[in-house]
Design an enzyme around this catalytic site. Structure first.
Site, PDB file in Angstrom:
ATOM      1  N   GLN A 135      15.866 -43.477  24.013  1.00 33.46           N
ATOM      2  CA  GLN A 135      16.426 -42.378  24.788  1.00 33.46           C
ATOM      3  C   GLN A 135      16.350 -42.683  26.288  1.00 33.46           C
ATOM      4  O   GLN A 135      15.324 -43.131  26.783  1.00 33.46           O
ATOM      5  CB  GLN A 135      15.672 -41.079  24.487  1.00 33.46           C
ATOM      6  CG  GLN A 135      15.931 -40.532  23.110  1.00 33.46           C
ATOM      7  CD  GLN A 135      14.945 -41.024  22.056  1.00 33.46           C
ATOM      8  OE1 GLN A 135      14.122 -41.871  22.333  1.00 33.46           O
ATOM      9  NE2 GLN A 135      15.048 -40.466  20.869  1.00 33.46           N
ATOM     10  N   ASP A 194      32.709 -44.199  21.861  1.00 34.06           N
ATOM     11  CA  ASP A 194      31.741 -43.667  22.822  1.00 34.06           C
ATOM     12  C   ASP A 194      31.773 -44.478  24.121  1.00 34.06           C
ATOM     13  O   ASP A 194      30.858 -45.238  24.431  1.00 34.06           O
ATOM     14  CB  ASP A 194      30.346 -43.691  22.195  1.00 34.06           C
ATOM     15  CG  ASP A 194      29.318 -42.917  23.006  1.00 34.06           C
ATOM     16  OD1 ASP A 194      29.713 -42.239  23.976  1.00 34.06           O
ATOM     17  OD2 ASP A 194      28.124 -43.000  22.667  1.00 34.06           O
ATOM     18  N   ASP A 226      18.305 -44.911  27.708  1.00 32.82           N
ATOM     19  CA  ASP A 226      19.025 -46.174  27.877  1.00 32.82           C
ATOM     20  C   ASP A 226      20.512 -46.002  27.612  1.00 32.82           C
ATOM     21  O   ASP A 226      21.304 -46.920  27.869  1.00 32.82           O
ATOM     22  CB  ASP A 226      18.479 -47.239  26.917  1.00 32.82           C
ATOM     23  CG  ASP A 226      17.070 -47.677  27.272  1.00 32.82           C
ATOM     24  OD1 ASP A 226      16.799 -47.874  28.468  1.00 32.82           O
ATOM     25  OD2 ASP A 226      16.233 -47.820  26.360  1.00 32.82           O
TER      26      ASP A 226
END
Length: 281
Positions: A232, A135, A234
């Site tokens: 959420q 990711d 960050d």
């Protein structure tokens, strides 16, 4: 299937998965009554001079060009014209949908330095075999950021894994509780590194068999205690140990649970990919 349709399909799948398991792709709008003194989960207000590598990645939909750019994810300055962020923040989008804002304490307004995203380089094997695997993404910005060694500064990237138990600092403008409102003020939180073996056992019965901890991931959190974590909004932001970028906020089971540490892209493991892409640029 054409490449464009494949990218769109991957984006839709990532959004659906993120809404149920990982940190969501969309930014969490700042509510009108939110105070700037709010806290990231278990964290504290900080100043950009303490984390001068931190940027706000702001986004607007391609079908709504009339809208303002809004905070979507975080990122880290690795060169005057390069930002490291999470692949799940940018999958299925184009450079013109983004602005990078550096040197600011706030996720709203136009303070700090604003620059354009010229190119997006996403890991080719993102989400391969396991959820949120690899990711990572690089953003090329133009004009380059005016580094000043005070509020806008590069950060050194890791070449070795951090030790289990080492204290890491995570910063960003994410929500102050799972599914809650985001903070306008830049926040930070300190959590210890958790070994991948231990973290993988914590996630063993989470979701389906694709949600495992791979070598491209790194974990941090207060196991058995909870109460401190990224959340959420960050996503894409930095996890730093002793002034070295070790992780990129990626995914997790909700936020700040005692049973599940936060999961990050592992910069040391992914460093060969990062260096190869930088060399090509």
């Amino acid at each position: 299937m054409s490449r464009s349709w494949l990218v769109c399909l991957l984006a839709i799948m990532a959004c659906l998965l993120a809404s149920t398991h990982g940190l969501p792709l969309q930014e969490n709008p700042l509510q009108e009554d939110e105070k700037s003194g709010g806290r990231i989960v278990g964290g504290y207000a900080t100043d950009i001079a303490q984390v001068p590598y931190q940027i706000s990645l702001r986004y607007k939909g391609i079908t709504t060009p009339q809208n303002a750019y809004r905070h979507r994810c975080g990122g880290s300055i690795i060169a005057e014209d390069k930002i490291l962020t999470a692949a799940h923040c940018i999958i299925g989008t184009v450079p013109s949908q983004y602005k990078v804002v550096a040197g600011t304490n706030y996720q709203t307004g136009s303070d700090g330095v604003i620059t354009n995203v010229k190119e997006i380089i996403m890991h080719e094997e993102y989400f391969s075999e396991f959820a949120y695997n690899n990711d990572i993404a690089i953003l090329v910005v133009d004009p380059p950021l005016p580094l000043n060694n005070f509020t806008i500064q590069t950060i050194k990237m890791a070449t070795e894994q951090p030790l289990e138990g080492a204290v890491s600092k995570i910063s960003g403008w994410g929500t102050t509780s799972p599914g809650g409102t985001s903070s306008n003020q830049l926040l930070a939180v300190d959590v210890p590194i958790v070994s991948n073996d231990v973290c993988d056992k914590d996630y063993e019965n989470f979701g389906d068999e694709t949600y495992r901890i791979t070598a491209s991931m790194l974990c941090a959190g207060k196991r058995g205690v909870g109460g401190a974590d990224a959340c959420q909004g960050d996503s894409g932001g930095p996890l730093v140990v002793r002034d070295v970028l070790q992780g990129v906020v990626s995914w997790g089971n909700s936020c700040a649970l005692a049973t599940h540490p936060g999961v990050y892209a592992n910069v040391a493991y992914l460093r060969s990919w990062i260096d190869a892409k930088l060399a090509q640029l």
